[in-house]
Design a protein around this motif. Sequence first.
Motif, PDB file in Angstrom:
ATOM      1  N   GLN A 222      67.851  27.058   5.516  1.00 26.66           N
ATOM      2  CA  GLN A 222      67.251  26.388   6.817  1.00 26.66           C
ATOM      3  C   GLN A 222      67.813  27.066   7.984  1.00 26.66           C
ATOM      4  OE1 GLN A 222      65.576  23.262   4.360  1.00 26.66           O
ATOM      5  NE2 GLN A 222      65.067  25.044   5.567  1.00 26.66           N
TER       6      GLN A 222
ATOM      7  N   ASP B   9      58.343  12.291  17.204  1.00 22.73           N
ATOM      8  CA  ASP B   9      58.535  11.182  16.543  1.00 22.73           C
ATOM      9  C   ASP B   9      59.893  10.416  16.793  1.00 22.73           C
ATOM     10  OD1 ASP B   9      58.496  12.767  13.177  1.00 22.73           O
ATOM     11  OD2 ASP B   9      59.467  13.381  15.104  1.00 22.73           O
ATOM     12  N   SER B  10      60.807  11.114  17.181  1.00 22.05           N
ATOM     13  CA  SER B  10      62.173  10.767  17.546  1.00 22.05           C
ATOM     14  C   SER B  10      62.472  10.448  18.876  1.00 22.05           C
ATOM     15  CB  SER B  10      63.159  11.496  16.808  1.00 22.05           C
ATOM     16  OG  SER B  10      63.207  12.662  17.421  1.00 22.05           O
TER      17      SER B  10
ATOM     18  N   ALA C 220      59.639   7.004  21.039  1.00 20.03           N
ATOM     19  CA  ALA C 220      59.260   7.823  20.201  1.00 20.03           C
ATOM     20  C   ALA C 220      57.775   8.039  20.594  1.00 20.03           C
ATOM     21  CB  ALA C 220      59.481   7.464  18.738  1.00 20.03           C
TER      22      ALA C 220
ATOM     23  N   PRO D 217      64.881  22.732  10.353  1.00 21.76           N
ATOM     24  CA  PRO D 217      63.748  21.618  10.753  1.00 21.76           C
ATOM     25  C   PRO D 217      64.210  21.048  12.057  1.00 21.76           C
ATOM     26  CG  PRO D 217      65.127  20.745   8.978  1.00 21.76           C
ATOM     27  CD  PRO D 217      65.459  22.351   9.298  1.00 21.76           C
TER      28      PRO D 217
ATOM     29  N   ARG E 235      62.091  13.037  21.363  1.00 21.06           N
ATOM     30  CA  ARG E 235      62.378  14.244  22.347  1.00 21.06           C
ATOM     31  C   ARG E 235      61.436  15.017  22.907  1.00 21.06           C
ATOM     32  NH1 ARG E 235      65.913  18.246  17.938  1.00 21.06           N
ATOM     33  NH2 ARG E 235      67.694  16.591  17.766  1.00 21.06           N
TER      34      ARG E 235
ATOM     35  N   SER F 297      67.831  11.903  11.283  1.00 20.07           N
ATOM     36  CA  SER F 297      68.667  12.729  11.587  1.00 20.07           C
ATOM     37  C   SER F 297      69.007  12.773  13.018  1.00 20.07           C
ATOM     38  CB  SER F 297      68.704  13.998  10.694  1.00 20.07           C
ATOM     39  OG  SER F 297      67.891  14.786  11.337  1.00 20.07           O
ATOM     40  N   GLU F 298      67.853  13.023  13.754  1.00 25.05           N
ATOM     41  CA  GLU F 298      67.884  13.161  15.025  1.00 25.05           C
ATOM     42  C   GLU F 298      68.342  11.864  15.903  1.00 25.05           C
ATOM     43  OE1 GLU F 298      64.086  14.936  16.359  1.00 25.05           O
ATOM     44  OE2 GLU F 298      64.571  16.620  15.503  1.00 25.05           O
ATOM     45  N   LEU F 299      68.390  10.826  15.192  1.00 23.84           N
ATOM     46  CA  LEU F 299      68.829   9.565  15.762  1.00 23.84           C
ATOM     47  C   LEU F 299      70.213   9.193  15.169  1.00 23.84           C
ATOM     48  CD1 LEU F 299      65.493   7.759  15.526  1.00 23.84           C
ATOM     49  CD2 LEU F 299      66.423   8.517  17.670  1.00 23.84           C
TER      50      LEU F 299
ATOM     51  N   VAL G 142      63.923  14.102   8.967  1.00 23.37           N
ATOM     52  CA  VAL G 142      64.295  14.770  10.146  1.00 23.37           C
ATOM     53  C   VAL G 142      64.459  13.783  11.318  1.00 23.37           C
ATOM     54  CG1 VAL G 142      64.009  16.780  11.570  1.00 23.37           C
ATOM     55  CG2 VAL G 142      63.690  17.045   9.122  1.00 23.37           C
ATOM     56  N   PRO G 143      63.295  13.187  11.524  1.00 26.71           N
ATOM     57  CA  PRO G 143      63.413  12.506  12.755  1.00 26.71           C
ATOM     58  C   PRO G 143      64.749  11.232  12.800  1.00 26.71           C
ATOM     59  CG  PRO G 143      61.361  12.317  12.152  1.00 26.71           C
ATOM     60  CD  PRO G 143      62.172  13.118  11.059  1.00 26.71           C
TER      61      PRO G 143
ATOM     62  N   ARG H 159      55.767  20.069  12.695  1.00 28.11           N
ATOM     63  CA  ARG H 159      56.293  18.615  12.607  1.00 28.11           C
ATOM     64  C   ARG H 159      54.948  17.864  12.924  1.00 28.11           C
ATOM     65  NH1 ARG H 159      62.005  17.060  14.364  1.00 28.11           N
ATOM     66  NH2 ARG H 159      61.715  14.908  14.789  1.00 28.11           N
TER      67      ARG H 159
ATOM     68  N   ASN I 248      64.915  17.781   4.272  1.00 22.99           N
ATOM     69  CA  ASN I 248      64.382  18.586   5.512  1.00 22.99           C
ATOM     70  C   ASN I 248      63.053  18.405   5.965  1.00 22.99           C
ATOM     71  OD1 ASN I 248      62.795  19.792   3.526  1.00 22.99           O
ATOM     72  ND2 ASN I 248      63.129  21.662   4.345  1.00 22.99           N
TER      73      ASN I 248
ATOM     74  N   ARG J 242      61.420   2.869  16.737  1.00 24.92           N
ATOM     75  CA  ARG J 242      60.817   4.302  16.749  1.00 24.92           C
ATOM     76  C   ARG J 242      60.160   4.988  15.535  1.00 24.92           C
ATOM     77  NH1 ARG J 242      63.249   7.405  20.869  1.00 24.92           N
ATOM     78  NH2 ARG J 242      64.769   6.177  22.203  1.00 24.92           N
ATOM     79  N   LEU J 243      60.686   4.918  14.489  1.00 25.04           N
ATOM     80  CA  LEU J 243      60.491   5.401  13.354  1.00 25.04           C
ATOM     81  C   LEU J 243      59.316   4.487  12.494  1.00 25.04           C
ATOM     82  CD1 LEU J 243      63.594   6.884  12.019  1.00 25.04           C
ATOM     83  CD2 LEU J 243      61.803   7.893  13.473  1.00 25.04           C
TER      84      LEU J 243
END
Lengths: 317, 297, 567
Positions: free
Chosen positions: B150, B76-77, B62, B236, B79, C406-408, C403-404, B247, C399, C332-333
Amino acid sequence: MASYLVTVFVLITLNFWLPRAMPGDPIETLISRGSSSFVYGEESVAKLEEYYGLNGSVASQYGQYLARLARGDLGRSITTNQPVRDEVARALPWTILLIGGSLVLSTLIGLTLGVRSGWRRDRPVDRAMMTGLLAVREFPPQLFASLLVFVVAVKLEWLPLFGAETPFSSSFGPIDRVVDIGRHALLPMLVLTCGLMVGQYLVMRAGMVTELGSDYLLLGRAKGLHQRRLKYRYAARNALLPVVSLSAVEIGFAVTANVIVERVFSYPGLGQLMVGSIGTRDYPALQGAFLAFSLGIVTVNALADVLYRRLDPRTTA
Amino acid sequence: MTAPADPRLEAETPRPQRRPGPSVLRSPLMVVGLTVLGLLVFVAVFAPLLATHDPKVVTGAALERPSARHWLGTNDSGRDLFSQLVYGTRVSLLVGSVGPSLALLGAVMIGVLPALIGGRVDRLSNRFVVFLLALPGLPLLVLIGALVGQNQWAIIIVIATGGIAPNARILRAKALSLREAGFISAARGFGGGPFYVLRRHFVPGLGPLILVGFVTWASTAIALEAGLAFLGLGDPSGVSWGLMLERGLSQRSLYFSPMWTWWVLPPGIAITIAVMSFTFVGVALEPTFNPRWLRSS
Amino acid sequence: MTDERPDTPARPFSLDRRQFLLAALGGAGALALGACSSSDDSSRPGGGSASRPTLRLAHGALGFPSPFASNGGPGYNQMILLFDTLLWKDGTGELLPWLAKSHKVSEDKLTHTFELREGVKWSDGRPLTTDDVVFTFDYYAKNDPLSPPVIIQPPKGIAKVAKTGANTVEFTLDKPRITFAEQVAGAVPIIPKHVWESIRDLAGSLDPEVHLVGTGPYRLESYNDDGGPLLYTARDDYFLGAPYVKRIEMNNITDAFSGLLSGGSDVARGFGLRDDILAPFESNPEYGKITELGSFVTAQLYWNLGKGGALADPRFRQACVMAIDRKDLVTRLAAGKGQPGNPGFLGPQNPFRVPVRQYDFDVAGANALLDGAGYRMGSNGVRQTPDGKPLSFELRYDNADAVPLSELVIPALKRIGVEPRPKPALIGPELFGPKLFGGHEMAILPYPGPAPGGPNADPDVLREMFSSRGPAVSLTAANKYVNPTFDDLADKQLVTFDEAERRAIVTRMQQIIADDIPLIPLYYPESALVFRKRVLDQWYFTPGQFPTSEDNKQLFITGQKSGTKIR
């Protein structure tokens, strides 16, 4: 004028219906504030619905809504329990300040630059000015605002970080208050003005160019009238007509940018009120803000219509 | 009476309009605008080849800084930001093409057709357009956006609807002035059928305005997508410049670190460039349809 | 402003230039005036005399600060500056005598007797009496359920409250309750009878002059609106003495750390903070920092057991937990500052926490578990239950903040053949509604800590979260998790006063929920609080995280960490 009234009535009805069409129930939202010890039973949900008038048929809700509106009662916000009318009354002046101030500033700047550019069409100055102004407008306002906040307010500390006034500043004298409000409004207005300038600029430029080609200017030149007189007294004044109508058109953009700017600067205007109440499905507050915006835009359009007719003797009723 | 006229409605004598001549295509504004747009289309079409990673897959740690592997670092994740920038072109161009297309289609349907039909239909549709214009644009869009949820396609449609009313008004005025012009009845007098009139007079008359309207709304649409994303609408987890911007800007204390330079600045500049190039094209097209312009040089 | 080439000779001074000059002068003048202009400049850091500082906080009003209209945990803090409780907790976790100067409990633990302090006055001058205390609890009980969004709901289980002497009040409970002192006597604000006895509309009573009459250490000088600035000034006639912090200003600053840097705020807090955010403060002796772990859980993953199928199968849930690398989430977070979530729910700093099954990250193991449980892998990569239903579930999440996450989490679940269908929703009814009324399948929801109660609180929180005998509808509790053994233990620990015995019960409770795993806290980011030392330097996180976390008024009143003595 009649068509404006019809518009207003339809707006009022739309205003009633639209928030209810949104998914999610406002009562359930309130529960989200609690911790694990925070509990709801059926009876309390019913009590709340009754309190906020959400029970009963849609028709009766509509009737209640109209009756209240006639009295000037906009209901009570579900999240803050304050009368919506008060919340809107508090927020409206700030939004008017921002939008009105930016419209005035952008018109002044845009017009002046537009006159120049139009007079010297396609010269380097004209090209540079157009590109520059366009770039400034199209740069996303949220980014521009965000950068400004950090650079000017945090790093340089020249201007305040948030809000419309210094908190607890009721002890200020009148001059101090005006200056204080001005300092808080400067950055948001700057962002808005940058976005609005190019509209007036382009119109004035096009108008100038059009006017420059018109017959009476040709005649004026032939008669030997001084350039400056031609420029301002004749060309510019006629080019002003579309400017007035542009203001009405630009108000759409102004409102858009204003909502974004209010968010970034934590400016307590109508935009903040509206966006905030969408998330919480605070129907009364949402309706109040929406109504204020709609009526404001209709008013501006009506005013522009009147002004246009006064400026242009050619238009008939 | 109608709402104040849009300045693009010139009170000029209607006459059969010329098509844009080659001189317009050579104007520097047009050249720059078209070149940039062409570049963007290229990037959008060849995105899978130009991007380094799949923008929807976590490929690194991240908040990585730009490196040989991730040219603009990661979000932040985890990507890849560069790939998001590249694929974001697709969404922006989609918004900038589908949106205005739908908008102009709608504008023709509620602006032009009723004007040609005339009578009560025309009056009613005019009232409707005036009413639409009175709606507070963004607030209504945000409301509708929250309604549809969304969903990227829904957002595109929502943006499109914003462009119907302003263009409808402009097109209607033009259609009316064309209708009133003498040559219609003259053509009719000569035995020309409705399609002849349509082709020979209305299309050249309205065509340019539709083109300019399209281009103008395209630039507005792209900017609006970014604005709506900032206010929380749009998928999102999706990939668009507006979402990248939103973001990035929502990162806590963003400017304490240099990451704004590679996270929010690139999409911000991309949006600016895309919108500007559409506007350049639109501005370059304007003079063609305004004969007095040429006389002024 | 460059001038174009003149096309006539001898051009006079043009209007343009003059216009601009005027505008520029005007603008410069305004800025200059602004810079000279004075006094309560928001950019000046908090100060005041060294002995009685002014404190600036970075959040605005959270509802109207009355006991019935304040919002949530932080709103409670704002309210409790104006009101008082019988006892109050300080930085050591000790319950200090507050409005009550003594507290006695009967042998059978059913009767609590409080002796009121003498000479305490309401802010309108009237004296505090035992009638007010009795009235308060009757009033809460009578108005149950309270309209939202009050955080302290009427205490349950009180049979009777009565005045038993000139200065004493006696509470008689239905059953003994080990949390009574902390959660009732130490949390429920006492309200004046002479104000509230005639009021029906609790949530709508918003007059600062009338409805904020309390015994508390501060007076509210200015209230504008929800979210707006608040100004508190100290009551020098407070029964403990003139509060140390003379004035508290609360402003809605979006980024507290920017506010701390530029002077708009004297304290900033966050969790899982990036190094670059803390950097300007770490090396600077002007600032101090305290940290805590476990009071805050960013989010929890919920399964709706009421929907049956795989969701009701503990093996499915266990496999899900094993598929998610919670340590990686911290890296990460939360910038690596934090700990993976505990299946036993209690936080890292909770004295009652015991080691339980942790479900370390093990994708192969998760897959094996699901294979063994009969969930066959389909050809499309999604497993199916024995009766053919795919393991495809709607996953709701916020939302914005989630979000981050959920992406993980979503790819992690996909790796074991589970298909989460993402459904981002706006914070508010769209997100919480279905969870509340059992309409969701899986959800990642923010856990509202540090509100009163949380992973570091009294272990009774386990009962609130997992007992099926609790409230039917709750935002944060597990969905339709029914385990009679657990429920019995939960009821028992509430009435167990022997420490060792209670500890044993709570240990067993943690083991049960770790095995059944009806929900999993994902990770605890480290909470950090950075403060300007010059203004206040004894900040702490209240142990037990109840009734408040930081912003404990004991600190503001005394200027130090413990006791009632004012510095």
